[in-house]
Structures are given as structure tokens and as C-alpha cells.
Motif scaffolding. Structure first.
Motif, PDB file in Angstrom:
ATOM      1  N   SER A   1       0.835  -1.188   0.000  1.00 52.02           N
ATOM      2  CA  SER A   1       0.000   0.000   0.000  1.00 52.02           C
ATOM      3  C   SER A   1       0.876   1.247   0.000  1.00 52.02           C
ATOM      4  CB  SER A   1      -0.899   0.001   1.230  1.00 52.02           C
ATOM      5  OG  SER A   1      -0.135   0.227   2.394  1.00 52.02           O
ATOM      6  N   GLN A   2       0.249   2.372  -0.305  1.00 52.83           N
ATOM      7  CA  GLN A   2       0.971   3.649  -0.327  1.00 52.83           C
ATOM      8  C   GLN A   2       1.555   3.956   1.053  1.00 52.83           C
ATOM      9  OE1 GLN A   2       1.764   5.624  -2.847  1.00 52.83           O
ATOM     10  NE2 GLN A   2       2.744   7.122  -1.545  1.00 52.83           N
ATOM     11  N   ALA A   3       0.776   3.690   2.108  1.00 52.77           N
ATOM     12  CA  ALA A   3       1.258   3.950   3.472  1.00 52.77           C
ATOM     13  C   ALA A   3       2.476   3.094   3.796  1.00 52.77           C
ATOM     14  CB  ALA A   3       0.138   3.698   4.480  1.00 52.77           C
ATOM     15  N   THR A   4       2.451   1.828   3.378  1.00 45.27           N
ATOM     16  CA  THR A   4       3.578   0.931   3.624  1.00 45.27           C
ATOM     17  C   THR A   4       4.800   1.382   2.836  1.00 45.27           C
ATOM     18  OG1 THR A   4       2.057  -0.897   4.014  1.00 45.27           O
ATOM     19  CG2 THR A   4       4.345  -1.461   3.575  1.00 45.27           C
ATOM     20  N   ASP A   5       4.588   1.801   1.592  1.00 46.98           N
ATOM     21  CA  ASP A   5       5.709   2.303   0.785  1.00 46.98           C
ATOM     22  C   ASP A   5       6.334   3.538   1.423  1.00 46.98           C
ATOM     23  OD1 ASP A   5       5.428   0.324  -1.101  1.00 46.98           O
ATOM     24  OD2 ASP A   5       4.276   1.554  -2.502  1.00 46.98           O
ATOM     25  N   THR A   6       5.504   4.432   1.919  1.00 46.14           N
ATOM     26  CA  THR A   6       6.008   5.650   2.571  1.00 46.14           C
ATOM     27  C   THR A   6       6.774   5.292   3.840  1.00 46.14           C
ATOM     28  OG1 THR A   6       4.161   6.939   1.692  1.00 46.14           O
ATOM     29  CG2 THR A   6       5.326   7.864   3.580  1.00 46.14           C
ATOM     30  N   THR A   7       6.224   4.391   4.639  1.00 47.56           N
ATOM     31  CA  THR A   7       6.897   3.969   5.863  1.00 47.56           C
ATOM     32  C   THR A   7       8.232   3.308   5.542  1.00 47.56           C
ATOM     33  OG1 THR A   7       4.765   3.656   6.984  1.00 47.56           O
ATOM     34  CG2 THR A   7       6.678   2.553   7.946  1.00 47.56           C
ATOM     35  N   LYS A   8       8.251   2.463   4.518  1.00 50.04           N
ATOM     36  CA  LYS A   8       9.492   1.795   4.131  1.00 50.04           C
ATOM     37  C   LYS A   8      10.546   2.813   3.695  1.00 50.04           C
ATOM     38  CE  LYS A   8      11.359  -1.848   1.218  1.00 50.04           C
ATOM     39  NZ  LYS A   8      11.072  -2.903   0.253  1.00 50.04           N
ATOM     40  N   THR A   9      10.136   3.810   2.907  1.00 47.33           N
ATOM     41  CA  THR A   9      11.058   4.855   2.465  1.00 47.33           C
ATOM     42  C   THR A   9      11.582   5.647   3.653  1.00 47.33           C
ATOM     43  OG1 THR A   9       9.945   5.028   0.333  1.00 47.33           O
ATOM     44  CG2 THR A   9      11.287   6.921   1.015  1.00 47.33           C
ATOM     45  N   ASP A  10      10.679   5.990   4.593  1.00 46.67           N
ATOM     46  CA  ASP A  10      11.094   6.729   5.792  1.00 46.67           C
ATOM     47  C   ASP A  10      12.089   5.921   6.622  1.00 46.67           C
ATOM     48  OD1 ASP A  10       9.410   8.789   5.055  1.00 46.67           O
ATOM     49  OD2 ASP A  10       7.834   8.275   6.510  1.00 46.67           O
ATOM     50  N   ILE A  11      11.855   4.629   6.740  1.00 47.57           N
ATOM     51  CA  ILE A  11      12.757   3.761   7.501  1.00 47.57           C
ATOM     52  C   ILE A  11      14.120   3.681   6.825  1.00 47.57           C
ATOM     53  CG2 ILE A  11      13.172   1.348   8.135  1.00 47.57           C
ATOM     54  CD1 ILE A  11      10.155   1.176   8.786  1.00 47.57           C
ATOM     55  N   GLN A  12      14.138   3.523   5.511  1.00 43.87           N
ATOM     56  CA  GLN A  12      15.411   3.443   4.779  1.00 43.87           C
ATOM     57  C   GLN A  12      16.181   4.752   4.896  1.00 43.87           C
ATOM     58  OE1 GLN A  12      13.904   2.239   0.940  1.00 43.87           O
ATOM     59  NE2 GLN A  12      14.257   0.075   1.369  1.00 43.87           N
ATOM     60  N   THR A  13      15.488   5.872   4.836  1.00 48.35           N
ATOM     61  CA  THR A  13      16.134   7.178   4.980  1.00 48.35           C
ATOM     62  C   THR A  13      16.714   7.340   6.373  1.00 48.35           C
ATOM     63  OG1 THR A  13      14.632   8.150   3.354  1.00 48.35           O
ATOM     64  CG2 THR A  13      15.759   9.679   4.838  1.00 48.35           C
ATOM     65  N   GLY A  14      15.942   6.937   7.385  1.00 46.04           N
ATOM     66  CA  GLY A  14      16.421   7.020   8.765  1.00 46.04           C
ATOM     67  C   GLY A  14      17.635   6.148   8.999  1.00 46.04           C
ATOM     68  N   LEU A  15      17.615   4.957   8.452  1.00 47.62           N
ATOM     69  CA  LEU A  15      18.750   4.039   8.601  1.00 47.62           C
ATOM     70  C   LEU A  15      19.997   4.603   7.927  1.00 47.62           C
ATOM     71  CD1 LEU A  15      19.292   1.301   9.909  1.00 47.62           C
ATOM     72  CD2 LEU A  15      18.681   0.226   7.745  1.00 47.62           C
ATOM     73  N   ALA A  16      19.836   5.182   6.750  1.00 50.33           N
ATOM     74  CA  ALA A  16      20.977   5.799   6.062  1.00 50.33           C
ATOM     75  C   ALA A  16      21.539   6.958   6.888  1.00 50.33           C
ATOM     76  CB  ALA A  16      20.557   6.276   4.675  1.00 50.33           C
ATOM     77  N   SER A  17      20.651   7.736   7.504  1.00 48.25           N
ATOM     78  CA  SER A  17      21.105   8.839   8.359  1.00 48.25           C
ATOM     79  C   SER A  17      21.878   8.314   9.558  1.00 48.25           C
ATOM     80  CB  SER A  17      19.913   9.667   8.848  1.00 48.25           C
ATOM     81  OG  SER A  17      19.290  10.317   7.776  1.00 48.25           O
ATOM     82  N   LEU A  18      21.413   7.223  10.140  1.00 54.58           N
ATOM     83  CA  LEU A  18      22.126   6.624  11.275  1.00 54.58           C
ATOM     84  C   LEU A  18      23.524   6.187  10.881  1.00 54.58           C
ATOM     85  CD1 LEU A  18      19.444   4.463  13.108  1.00 54.58           C
ATOM     86  CD2 LEU A  18      20.754   6.356  14.064  1.00 54.58           C
ATOM     87  N   TYR A  19      23.660   5.568   9.725  1.00 51.64           N
ATOM     88  CA  TYR A  19      24.985   5.127   9.286  1.00 51.64           C
ATOM     89  C   TYR A  19      25.921   6.312   9.058  1.00 51.64           C
ATOM     90  CZ  TYR A  19      23.079   0.428   8.591  1.00 51.64           C
ATOM     91  OH  TYR A  19      22.506  -0.795   8.777  1.00 51.64           O
ATOM     92  N   THR A  20      25.408   7.377   8.489  1.00 55.19           N
ATOM     93  CA  THR A  20      26.227   8.575   8.278  1.00 55.19           C
ATOM     94  C   THR A  20      26.666   9.152   9.617  1.00 55.19           C
ATOM     95  OG1 THR A  20      25.101   9.068   6.207  1.00 55.19           O
ATOM     96  CG2 THR A  20      26.257  10.892   7.276  1.00 55.19           C
ATOM     97  N   LEU A  21      25.716   9.271  10.548  1.00 55.23           N
ATOM     98  CA  LEU A  21      26.050   9.782  11.876  1.00 55.23           C
ATOM     99  C   LEU A  21      27.060   8.876  12.570  1.00 55.23           C
ATOM    100  CD1 LEU A  21      22.497  10.824  13.055  1.00 55.23           C
ATOM    101  CD2 LEU A  21      24.434  12.368  12.693  1.00 55.23           C
TER     102      LEU A  21
END
Length: 95
Positions: free
Chosen positions: A2-22
Motif C-alpha cells: 500500500s501507499q502507506a507501507t511504501d512511505t513507511t518503508k522509504t522513511d525507515i530506509q532514509t532514517g537508517l541511512a542517516s544513522l549510518y552517516t552519523l
């Protein structure tokens, strides 16, 4: 998905990438930090990054919330490194 799941997945991937950078930036700063700060990172925060990978596998709002909370903790820790560095520089200047 669903659109909500896709958005959540994108948000999670973005957050994880930010954590790795930090994480990478913090590791560099830790070379200059004291043992107390290193212990906080090594024993408390860095192990939670492995949990973040598990959160990322679960595409739920709860996992996104947990990831966001960890991201906030890591950002706060990163900001505190600047404070420790500035304090050490001021102490060195006083000597």
C-alpha cells in the motif's frame, strides 16, 4: 504494498541511512574524545544500531517510531561531542 507501507518503508530506509552517516562521523570524533564519552558510545548507543537494522526489516509504524527515537539519541550524542571537544579546547587554552 500500500501507499502507506511504501512511505513507511522509504522513511525507515532514509532514517537508517542517516544513522549510518552519523555513526561514521561519530567514530571520527571519538578519536578526539575522552574515555567516558567513548564508553557511552560503545556500550549504549552503537549496539542499538544493530537493533535499527532489525527495525528496518519490519515495515511498521512502530519500527519507524523506534528508528526515529534512536536517530534523535544519536544526533544528540553527536552534538554533545562538539561540546566535549570545545570544553577540552578551552581547558587546554587555560593551561
Amino acid at each position: 504494498m500500500s501507499q502507506a507501507t511504501d512511505t513507511t518503508k522509504t522513511d525507515i530506509q532514509t532514517g537508517l541511512a542517516s544513522l549510518y552517516t552519523l555513526r561514521d562521523e561519530i567514530r571520527v570524533r571519538l578519536h578526539l574524545a575522552g574515555m567516558e564519552v567513548k564508553d557511552v558510545w560503545n556500550k549504549t548507543l552503537e549496539p542499538q544500531l544493530l537493533d535499527a537494522e532489525k527495525f528496518a526489516e519490519e515495515v511498521t509504524e512502530t519500527s519507524k517510531q523506534k528508528l526515529d527515537e534512536l536517530l534523535t539519541k544519536v544526533k544528540d550524542f553527536q552534538a554533545s561531542l562538539g561540546e566535549h571537544k570545545d570544553g577540552a579546547q578551552k581547558d587546554a587554552q587555560k593551561s
